[in-house]
Scaffold this motif. Structure first.
Motif, mmCIF file in Angstrom:
data_model
loop_
_atom_site.group_PDB
_atom_site.id
_atom_site.type_symbol
_atom_site.label_atom_id
_atom_site.label_comp_id
_atom_site.label_asym_id
_atom_site.label_seq_id
_atom_site.Cartn_x
_atom_site.Cartn_y
_atom_site.Cartn_z
ATOM 1 N N UNK A 1 0.844 -1.197 0.000
ATOM 2 C CA UNK A 1 0.000 0.000 0.000
ATOM 3 C C UNK A 1 0.881 1.249 0.000
ATOM 4 N N UNK B 1 3.790 1.492 -2.185
ATOM 5 C CA UNK B 1 4.424 1.695 -3.484
ATOM 6 C C UNK B 1 3.403 2.008 -4.567
ATOM 7 N N UNK B 2 2.710 3.122 -4.406
ATOM 8 C CA UNK B 2 1.619 3.444 -5.322
ATOM 9 C C UNK B 2 2.030 4.452 -6.387
ATOM 10 N N UNK C 1 6.452 1.735 -9.311
ATOM 11 C CA UNK C 1 6.454 1.137 -7.978
ATOM 12 C C UNK C 1 7.273 1.965 -6.980
ATOM 13 N N UNK D 1 5.294 7.369 -3.008
ATOM 14 C CA UNK D 1 5.110 8.817 -3.036
ATOM 15 C C UNK D 1 5.469 9.467 -1.698
ATOM 16 N N UNK D 2 5.702 8.640 -0.666
ATOM 17 C CA UNK D 2 5.911 9.175 0.676
ATOM 18 C C UNK D 2 7.386 9.408 0.984
ATOM 19 N N UNK E 1 1.404 10.238 6.996
ATOM 20 C CA UNK E 1 1.796 11.215 5.995
ATOM 21 C C UNK E 1 0.748 12.311 5.914
ATOM 22 N N UNK F 1 4.885 17.696 1.730
ATOM 23 C CA UNK F 1 4.458 16.419 2.303
ATOM 24 C C UNK F 1 5.472 15.959 3.342
#
Lengths: 425, 234
Positions: free
Chosen positions: A127, A129-130, A134, A137-138, A336, A344
């Motif tokens: 959940x 590696x979106x 791959x 986003x974090x 996050x 972020x």
């Protein structure tokens, strides 16, 4: 800067490709560049050492580059081709495919949505590696759970996915199910055992051989060292593995997933320098948008691996050969939040374990990661990251002396991520 | 946000008719609707429509309603930034809806709703030939390439329709005096929890108010993208 010619080449390639692109072809190319200060007394695992980090900059700063290229082509109205190409400058073979598969998306005729994939791909466990290719986003690094999925879990086979809303019409509750049958992944568990858990962003490319820390053995003429290479995606015993999972989600605000994976590998099987490891695990994932628009991602994986100890890399056994079963358990919690649309901040805590019940604490520890991303414009993001891994391994003293049973490894990174080309914009 | 062209068209037409009507002394009335959730909070984006009692056809058949025959009823369902826009589109039966794709990727729009089943591809930057929606009911739209895309076309057999605004308020002005069946629709509750249609008497030259209140909790409104949580469909 090493990236200049590379970026130039990529832009040129992308621009050439752009002219050719139509609705049938989507292409995205992104460059991730950073300066890394990593310190580990054990060296970097990517150099065939025992450290958990991808880098060991020996007190200085290393420049690292990743180029990711994701392609999606429409072959027929409901048939798509996907390919992800990955370039990293710290691998022996610098470029390779991480995923390549066909996806059949038949038009729904009712509430059920069927999706089929054929080829080499990631099962939808992570959940985290979106992102494109791959990525997460974090943060640049992946949690221990997902770093391992990126290293050793890459089914080559077929997958069926079902998604459907549940409850009365208009209900945002959805149920999903997936089943995959695959070849490959037979050595999965090897790197996990020999190196332990890790936190990094390196993904194994199809047919790539990863370095494994050399093994020192005693022989008739005294101790000798075996250099080893690992091909995690190899098929060894010709027995297909499988995975199956279910998911519930609510209006993209919450989801919960459970899956079981078993490579069904026979630990007595050996081929082309690789022993098979019989690896199974349960995977639990949860993602929730908390009050205050704080995103929470949790994953936990628990399983075991059967393998033969004291075997040779020529595929023969020794009088000491025995079947061992090592158990593993790892989890992370990620929080996050986006501030002002551009900033972020992500915090992640990893916990991991690997042990032989009653005998050996193979790897036990935790990791903390803080990542900050500043979106300068939709194509360019500035990234800062810090992480520290604190772990204890029974195996280290055998190679590095008694003082090194517990290790702290840390990494600080500053860099940027630049979308060089995006045909969908 | 873009609204159905029809909506503006109807409002303008109604306004013009009102001026004509006022000058001739024939006075129309109106309905003002407030939609509240279980806790008394206003609910935006709820379809509101009123059907003159006894009429089952569309505008032309409706007794006393101004005739809108002549210009074709048209509306637009955009595809923009991998989302349908608007999320909910209310149209009268017989309306032609076109589907322009403002994205740089192809979409494959489909509906398996019994009211109207169809599917078609729309290339980037092009418009799919308009489809006519002849049967009243709700049509759920999806895109077979982008699973996250979702929209509803609410086809009603009356020219008197609108949507609640951010304050949960909707106005149906310029109604000929008479008896109307007033209904609302939202995808945020199961149909069994939608309030029953109510009968409202519209009198000349005045607005009659009605308040709908849901007796069940509403599902969260569909939002296309999240800022703090990133989803992937693989």
């Amino acid at each position: 800067m090493r990236i200049a010619p590379l970026a130039g080449l990529a832009i040129l390639t992308a621009q050439t490709a752009a002219a050719e692109l139509s609705d049938n072809h989507e292409l995205t190319v992104a460059l991730d560049w950073s300066l890394t200060d990593a310190s580990s007394a054990l060296g970097a695992w990517t150099d065939g050492r025992f450290g958990k980090l991808r880098y060991d900059s020996n007190g200085s700063t290393a420049e690292t580059t990743r180029l990711a290229l994701e392609y999606k082509g429409q072959i027929a109205p409901a048939l798509f081709a996907h390919a992800v190409l990955d370039y990293v400058d710290d691998a022996i073979v610098k470029a390779g495919l991480t995923e390549a598969y066909l996806e059949w998306r038949p038009l729904p005729s009712g509430s059920n949505r069927h999706r089929y994939r054929f080829g080499a791909f990631y099962p939808a466990f992570s959940l985290e590696n979106s992102g494109l290719a791959w990525e997460s986003p974090y943060s640049r690094s992946f949690s221990a759970v997902n770093a391992w999925l990126g290293e050793e879990i890459r089914p080559v086979g077929a997958e069926w996915q079902l998604g459907r809303p549940i409850g009365p019409e208009g209900s945002p509750h959805e149920l999903g199910a997936s089943v995959g049958f695959f070849y490959g992944n037979d050595p999965a568990g090897t790197l996990l055992f020999w190196r332990g858990w890790s936190v990094h962003d390196r993904q194994t490319r199809l047919n790539e051989r990863l370095p494994l820390a050399p093994l020192t053995l005693s022989g008739p003429a005294g101790p000798f060292t075996v250099e080893r290479k690992l091909d995690p995606i190899a098929e060894i015993d010709d027995r297909p593995g499988f995975y199956a999972g279910g998911e519930w989600s609510y209006a993209r605000k919450a989801r919960l997933s459970l899956a079981f994976y078993d490579n069904r590998a026979d630990p007595n099987a050996f081929r082309d320098g690789q022993w098979a490891w019989g690896t199974r695990f349960w995977h639990l994932g949860a993602q929730v948008l908390l009050p205050g628009d704080v995103g929470l991602v949790v994953q936990r994986m628990r399983g075991d691996t059967d393998w033969l100890i004291f075997v040779t890399s020529q595929g023969t056994t020794t009088p000491m050969t025995a079947l061992a079963t090592d158990e593993f358990d790892a989890s992370f919690v990620l929080l996050s939040k986006v501030f002002g649309g551009r900033h972020r901040l992500s915090l992640r805590r990893d916990d991991f374990d690997l042990w032989r019940p009653g005998q050996l604490e193979v790897d036990h520890g935790d990791a903390a990661t803080v990542a900050y991303g500043y979106t300068i414009n939709p194509k360019l993001e500035l990234r800062l990251e810090w992480l520290e891994i604190d772990s204890t391994r029974d195996i280290w003293p055998m190679f590095y002396g008694q003082t090194t049973r517990r290790q702290k490894e840390s990494l600080a990174q500053i860099g940027f991520r630049l979308v060089l080309f995006d045909s969908t914009e | 946000m873009r609204r159905a062209v029809l909506h503006h068209g109807a409002a303008v037409l109604a306004g013009l008719l009102a001026i004509v009507a006022a000058s001739q002394g024939a006075i129309a009335g109106g309905i003002e609707v407030l939609v509240l959730d279980r806790d008394g909070q206003p609910v935006p984006e709820v379809a509101v429509y009123a059907r003159a009692s006894g009429s089952s056809g569309s505008a032309a058949a409706e007794a006393g309603a101004p005739s809108v025959s002549g210009p074709e009823l048209v509306a637009t369902m955009n595809q923009h930034e991998l989302a349908f826009d608007p999320h909910i589109l209310v149209v009268e039966t017989g309306t032609l809806i076109d589907f322009p794709n403002e994205d740089q990727v192809r979409h494959h729009v489909y509906s398996f709703s019994p009211v109207k089943r169809f599917n078609f591809s729309v290339d980037s930057g092009s418009i799919h030939e308009a489809l006519r929606f002849d049967e009243a009911g709700v049509v759920t739209l999806g895109c077979n390439i982008h699973d996250d895309m979702l929209a509803y076309i609410v086809v009603v057999d009356t020219p008197h329709f609108t949507m609640t605004n951010g304050d949960g308020i909707a106005e149906l002005p310029e109604l000929a005096p008479g008896r109307y069946e007033l209904e609302i629709w939202t995808p945020r509750v199961a149909s069994k929890h939608l309030p029953d249609a109510v009968v409202v008497d519209v009198q000349a030259d005045r607005n009659v108010g009605h308040e709908f209140r849901f007796d069940a909790n509403l599902y969260r409104a569909h939002r296309h993208s999240e800022t703090s949580l990133v989803w992937s469909d693989y």
